[in-house]
Design an enzyme around this catalytic site. Sequence first.
Site, PDB file in Angstrom:
ATOM      1  N   LEU A  47       0.841  -1.197   0.000  1.00  0.00           N
ATOM      2  CA  LEU A  47       0.000   0.000   0.000  1.00  0.00           C
ATOM      3  C   LEU A  47       0.876   1.248   0.000  1.00  0.00           C
ATOM      4  O   LEU A  47       0.620   2.198  -0.744  1.00  0.00           O
ATOM      5  CB  LEU A  47      -0.946   0.010   1.202  1.00  0.00           C
ATOM      6  CG  LEU A  47      -1.744   1.309   1.363  1.00  0.00           C
ATOM      7  CD1 LEU A  47      -2.702   1.515   0.199  1.00  0.00           C
ATOM      8  CD2 LEU A  47      -2.470   1.333   2.696  1.00  0.00           C
ATOM      9  N   HIS A  48       1.899   1.262   0.841  1.00  0.00           N
ATOM     10  CA  HIS A  48       2.810   2.407   0.919  1.00  0.00           C
ATOM     11  C   HIS A  48       3.391   2.719  -0.462  1.00  0.00           C
ATOM     12  O   HIS A  48       3.395   3.878  -0.894  1.00  0.00           O
ATOM     13  CB  HIS A  48       3.919   2.107   1.933  1.00  0.00           C
ATOM     14  CG  HIS A  48       5.057   3.063   1.899  1.00  0.00           C
ATOM     15  ND1 HIS A  48       4.922   4.391   2.210  1.00  0.00           N
ATOM     16  CD2 HIS A  48       6.359   2.883   1.582  1.00  0.00           C
ATOM     17  CE1 HIS A  48       6.099   4.993   2.088  1.00  0.00           C
ATOM     18  NE2 HIS A  48       6.987   4.093   1.703  1.00  0.00           N
ATOM     19  N   LEU A  49       3.853   1.699  -1.167  1.00  0.00           N
ATOM     20  CA  LEU A  49       4.404   1.912  -2.510  1.00  0.00           C
ATOM     21  C   LEU A  49       3.356   2.483  -3.460  1.00  0.00           C
ATOM     22  O   LEU A  49       3.649   3.374  -4.264  1.00  0.00           O
ATOM     23  CB  LEU A  49       4.946   0.602  -3.074  1.00  0.00           C
ATOM     24  CG  LEU A  49       6.223   0.073  -2.434  1.00  0.00           C
ATOM     25  CD1 LEU A  49       6.592  -1.278  -3.038  1.00  0.00           C
ATOM     26  CD2 LEU A  49       7.358   1.055  -2.606  1.00  0.00           C
TER      27      LEU A  49
END
Length: 188
Positions: free
Chosen positions: A29-31
Amino acid sequence: MTTHYVDLTVVPDPENSAPHLLGALYGQLHLALVRNRLDSVGVSFPRYSLDPRAIGSVLRLHGDAATLAGLMAEDWLKGVRDHVRATGVLPVPEGSPHRTVQRRQFKTSVERLRRRRMQRKGETAEQAAEAIPATAEDRPDLPYVHLRSRSTGQPFCLFVALGPLRKEAAPGTFNSYGLSGTATVPWF
């Protein structure tokens, strides 16, 4: 405005524990948030608990319907898809309270702090030990997600703290982990 949500539940198996899978999911998700430059998507952990300390197995995404639908249409779940059950984009229940979900950082390793001081100030191990006593180490009691830094490859714990419940939403932006110390997400 966080009018909608998507629940992503990790499904462990004998080879992958729920915390391991949640860390992998959150890393993906962060990416995706970085790649898409999204600061309008917040996260929460509906099974968050302090006693016993646990982050849970559900990652909830918050945002407007179009942004969440666009994010979920992308292939960012690659690598964890077989271990994740996603709801559709759903409206937030009416009258839900709100709260901040934010990162808390701690000085968790005295040895790491001492090594850093030795590098920065050119001190000996003895000088650094005198300057940074063992009592300087924080012992966090918050739930966390175990992640791996994309830049250094080092593992780290992202500790998550909840703000107080509020009746009204506080607008704002979220960081690349979907967290904010000022913007709130619905809590239900």
